[in-house]
Design a protein around this motif. Structure first.
Motif, PDB file in Angstrom:
ATOM      1  N   LEU A 178      -2.475  -4.317  -4.657  1.00 28.49           N
ATOM      2  CA  LEU A 178      -1.652  -3.219  -4.652  1.00 28.49           C
ATOM      3  C   LEU A 178      -2.834  -1.911  -4.221  1.00 28.49           C
ATOM      4  O   LEU A 178      -3.866  -1.920  -4.882  1.00 28.49           O
ATOM      5  CB  LEU A 178      -1.189  -2.655  -6.154  1.00 28.49           C
ATOM      6  N   TRP A 179      -2.330  -0.980  -3.461  1.00 25.91           N
ATOM      7  CA  TRP A 179      -3.216   0.142  -3.223  1.00 25.91           C
ATOM      8  C   TRP A 179      -2.680   1.441  -3.631  1.00 25.91           C
ATOM      9  O   TRP A 179      -1.429   1.586  -3.020  1.00 25.91           O
ATOM     10  CB  TRP A 179      -3.563   0.075  -1.643  1.00 25.91           C
ATOM     11  N   VAL A 180      -3.079   2.082  -4.439  1.00 26.41           N
ATOM     12  CA  VAL A 180      -2.757   3.221  -5.134  1.00 26.41           C
ATOM     13  C   VAL A 180      -3.641   4.628  -5.005  1.00 26.41           C
ATOM     14  O   VAL A 180      -3.899   5.179  -5.731  1.00 26.41           O
ATOM     15  CB  VAL A 180      -2.068   3.264  -6.225  1.00 26.41           C
ATOM     16  N   LYS A 181      -4.657   4.208  -3.951  1.00 25.19           N
ATOM     17  CA  LYS A 181      -5.819   5.201  -3.759  1.00 25.19           C
ATOM     18  C   LYS A 181      -5.051   6.635  -3.330  1.00 25.19           C
ATOM     19  O   LYS A 181      -4.187   6.563  -2.501  1.00 25.19           O
ATOM     20  CB  LYS A 181      -6.492   4.995  -2.441  1.00 25.19           C
ATOM     21  N   THR A 182      -5.661   7.642  -3.895  1.00 22.00           N
ATOM     22  CA  THR A 182      -5.428   9.076  -3.644  1.00 22.00           C
ATOM     23  C   THR A 182      -3.709   9.304  -4.010  1.00 22.00           C
ATOM     24  O   THR A 182      -3.016   9.688  -2.931  1.00 22.00           O
ATOM     25  CB  THR A 182      -5.765   9.380  -2.316  1.00 22.00           C
ATOM     26  N   CYS A 183      -3.327   8.920  -4.946  1.00 20.41           N
ATOM     27  CA  CYS A 183      -1.889   9.155  -5.287  1.00 20.41           C
ATOM     28  C   CYS A 183      -1.500   9.927  -6.574  1.00 20.41           C
ATOM     29  O   CYS A 183      -0.637  10.091  -7.132  1.00 20.41           O
ATOM     30  CB  CYS A 183      -1.184   7.648  -5.831  1.00 20.41           C
TER      31      CYS A 183
ATOM     32  N   SER B  32       0.889  -1.142   0.080  1.00 19.36           N
ATOM     33  CA  SER B  32      -0.018  -0.188  -0.055  1.00 19.36           C
ATOM     34  C   SER B  32       0.827   1.210  -0.093  1.00 19.36           C
ATOM     35  O   SER B  32       1.716   1.493   0.850  1.00 19.36           O
ATOM     36  CB  SER B  32      -1.126   0.145   1.237  1.00 19.36           C
ATOM     37  N   VAL B  33       0.769   2.102  -1.067  1.00 20.57           N
ATOM     38  CA  VAL B  33       1.401   3.327  -1.112  1.00 20.57           C
ATOM     39  C   VAL B  33       0.386   4.608  -1.246  1.00 20.57           C
ATOM     40  O   VAL B  33       0.551   5.451  -1.891  1.00 20.57           O
ATOM     41  CB  VAL B  33       2.563   3.501  -2.174  1.00 20.57           C
ATOM     42  N   ALA B  34      -0.674   4.197  -0.886  1.00 19.37           N
ATOM     43  CA  ALA B  34      -2.068   4.913  -0.729  1.00 19.37           C
ATOM     44  C   ALA B  34      -1.809   6.395   0.076  1.00 19.37           C
ATOM     45  O   ALA B  34      -1.005   6.566   0.967  1.00 19.37           O
ATOM     46  CB  ALA B  34      -3.341   4.306  -0.091  1.00 19.37           C
ATOM     47  N   GLY B  35      -2.420   7.397  -0.587  1.00 14.46           N
ATOM     48  CA  GLY B  35      -2.118   8.610   0.085  1.00 14.46           C
ATOM     49  C   GLY B  35      -0.708   9.485  -0.197  1.00 14.46           C
ATOM     50  O   GLY B  35      -0.586  10.358   0.436  1.00 14.46           O
ATOM     51  N   ASN B  36       0.021   8.753  -1.196  1.00 16.71           N
ATOM     52  CA  ASN B  36       1.252   9.414  -1.315  1.00 16.71           C
ATOM     53  C   ASN B  36       1.150  10.216  -2.643  1.00 16.71           C
ATOM     54  O   ASN B  36       0.717   9.492  -3.513  1.00 16.71           O
ATOM     55  CB  ASN B  36       2.291   8.389  -1.385  1.00 16.71           C
TER      56      ASN B  36
ATOM     57  N   GLU C 173      -5.913  -7.727  -6.627  1.00 16.16           N
ATOM     58  CA  GLU C 173      -6.743  -6.811  -5.929  1.00 16.16           C
ATOM     59  C   GLU C 173      -6.067  -5.264  -6.372  1.00 16.16           C
ATOM     60  O   GLU C 173      -4.951  -5.321  -6.258  1.00 16.16           O
ATOM     61  CB  GLU C 173      -6.918  -6.646  -4.607  1.00 16.16           C
ATOM     62  N   LEU C 174      -6.807  -4.620  -6.943  1.00 15.42           N
ATOM     63  CA  LEU C 174      -6.216  -3.085  -7.289  1.00 15.42           C
ATOM     64  C   LEU C 174      -6.899  -1.920  -7.042  1.00 15.42           C
ATOM     65  O   LEU C 174      -8.206  -1.839  -7.259  1.00 15.42           O
ATOM     66  CB  LEU C 174      -6.071  -2.991  -8.694  1.00 15.42           C
ATOM     67  N   GLN C 175      -6.573  -1.179  -5.874  1.00 15.33           N
ATOM     68  CA  GLN C 175      -7.114  -0.127  -5.250  1.00 15.33           C
ATOM     69  C   GLN C 175      -6.684   1.208  -5.853  1.00 15.33           C
ATOM     70  O   GLN C 175      -5.608   1.536  -5.472  1.00 15.33           O
ATOM     71  CB  GLN C 175      -7.237  -0.209  -3.869  1.00 15.33           C
ATOM     72  N   MET C 176      -7.614   1.765  -6.685  1.00 16.31           N
ATOM     73  CA  MET C 176      -7.276   2.979  -7.508  1.00 16.31           C
ATOM     74  C   MET C 176      -8.050   4.239  -7.263  1.00 16.31           C
ATOM     75  O   MET C 176      -8.350   5.232  -7.765  1.00 16.31           O
ATOM     76  CB  MET C 176      -7.210   2.806  -9.051  1.00 16.31           C
ATOM     77  N   SER C 177      -8.949   3.993  -6.297  1.00 14.99           N
ATOM     78  CA  SER C 177      -9.894   5.278  -5.833  1.00 14.99           C
ATOM     79  C   SER C 177      -9.444   6.383  -5.651  1.00 14.99           C
ATOM     80  O   SER C 177      -8.099   6.473  -5.278  1.00 14.99           O
ATOM     81  CB  SER C 177     -10.811   4.561  -4.621  1.00 14.99           C
TER      82      SER C 177
END
Length: 399
Positions: free
Chosen positions: A256-261, A228-232, A283-287
């Protein structure tokens, strides 16, 4: 036996009733129960008498260094074989970490340690790492989110990753590590002795520069399964670098979480290439990225290809309109693997929702969960969604 009283405000009478029974429990969870420093003295005596305790969780900001210290020292002298210890949000500071090295050396059975949401700072984390390096335990999970860590802590944290080949999960979210911190961690993550499976780096001030190091890790470490690198603020350049690592055949990342990137449609060709060739990613989190219809269409084209394996796709708040729903509706009929789709908070209306419903009605659609929070449609569309749920009991629609 388990004593699970999370979120129950305990009275003095109830506490007095529980104390004599505590040595009998192998699991004690007293999160947000109004625990006080004075009660910690009682609890420490109970813990010293326990021979069967395996898990202890005490989330309570009122404990402070004094209360948490009492608990830690009691574990040091206890005959129990504790495996899971959580002192999340207990008001522990760097000064209170002085007891940690001796305590950790006395807990050879410890497998999981959670000290998140405590203002440990770099000084406290240095003491923690000192204790873990000398500790005989085979630690598997270490959670240090929101602990006031900076890049100055990363070399010591890296030493734990390199020294503890048992460590499988490391959570460092909401710490100001920056690209310099990632660079300091990277040699340990690349170490042959590292067996890390889960790495959480959300909101750590990582930019595209830090993604260069993470790309190296993705390429080299087959053990890594979740990142998770979300929020970066990675931007499209950072996404491109991550995708270069994800396209390597050796990469076995599953989530992989790239939410709010700060991603745009320009990043989607890179993710599309990953989805076409990577058979591990599920799983891919791109929200919360401005992908728009154009970006979503590119993702759908790749996911429609034979052999794709993605099961969960998050596209909430991605500026998807009714036009983008046409590509998503086609995807629902062509993807044999997709099971969960989140489209919350996107500017679509009845036309888009009804396109999705039409595909979901088909026997060949394998989707099991569709999330549509904060999307507005008319009564007609609502009736169609309700009828769909009744006709397909295996489909869950959350809205």
């Amino acid at each position: 036996m388990s004593l699970d009283l999370q979120y129950e405000q305990l009275s003095e009478a109830r506490w007095a009733e529980l104390l004599p029974l505590m040595p009998q429990y192998n699991v004690i969870r007293l999160d947000d129960c109004g625990l006080t420093e004075a009660w910690c003295a009682d609890l420490s005596r109970a813990l010293q008498a326990s021979t069967c305790l395996e898990e202890l969780s005490l989330r309570c900001g009122a404990l402070g260094n004094a209360g948490a210290g009492l608990v830690l020292r009691s574990l040091q002298d206890s005959p129990c074989a504790i495996r899971t210890l959580s002192l999340q949000d207990c008001g522990l500071t760097g000064a209170g970490c002085a007891a940690l090295p001796a305590v950790l050396r006395a807990l050879p059975t410890l497998r999981e340690l959670n000290l998140s949401d405590n203002a440990l700072g770099d000084a406290g984390l240095r003491l923690l790492c000192e204790g873990l390096l000398d500790a005989p335990c085979t630690l598997e999970k270490l959670k240090l989110e929101s602990c006031g860590a900076t890049s100055a802590s990363c070399k010591e944290l890296g030493s734990i990753v390199a020294a503890k080949d048992s460590l499988q999960e490391l959570a460092l979210g909401d710490n100001k590590l920056g690209d310099a911190g990632i660079a300091a961690l990277c040699p340990a993550l690349l170490s042959p002795s590292s067996r890390l499976k889960v790495l959480w780096l959300w909101e750590c001030d990582v930019t595209a520069e830090g993604c260069r190091d993470l790309c190296r890790v993705l390429r080299a470490k087959e053990s890594l399964r979740e990142l998770s690198v979300a929020g970066n603020e990675l931007g499209d350049r950072g996404a491109q670098l991550l995708c270069e690592g994800l396209r390597e055949p050796s990469c076995q990342l599953e989530s992989l979480w790239v939410k709010t990137c700060g991603l745009t449609a320009a990043s989607c060709p890179h993710f599309a290439a990953v989805l076409t060739h990577n058979r591990a990613l599920q799983e891919l989190q791109m929200s919360s990225n401005k992908l728009g219809d154009a970006g979503v269409q590119q993702l759908c084209q790749s996911l429609s290809q034979p052999g794709t394996t993605l099961r969960v796709l998050w596209l909430g708040d991605c500026d998807v309109t009714d036009r983008g729903c046409a590509a998503l509706a086609a995807l629902l009929l062509s993807s044999p693997s997709l099971r969960e789709l989140d489209l919350s908070n996107n500017p679509m209306g009845d036309p888009g929702v009804l396109q999705l419903v039409q595909s979901l009605q088909q026997p060949g659609c394998a989707l099991e969960q569709l999330v549509l929070y904060d999307i507005y449609w008319t009564a007609q569309a609502d009736e169609r969604l309700s009828a769909l749920e009744q006709s397909k009991p295996n489909l869950r629609i959350i809205c």
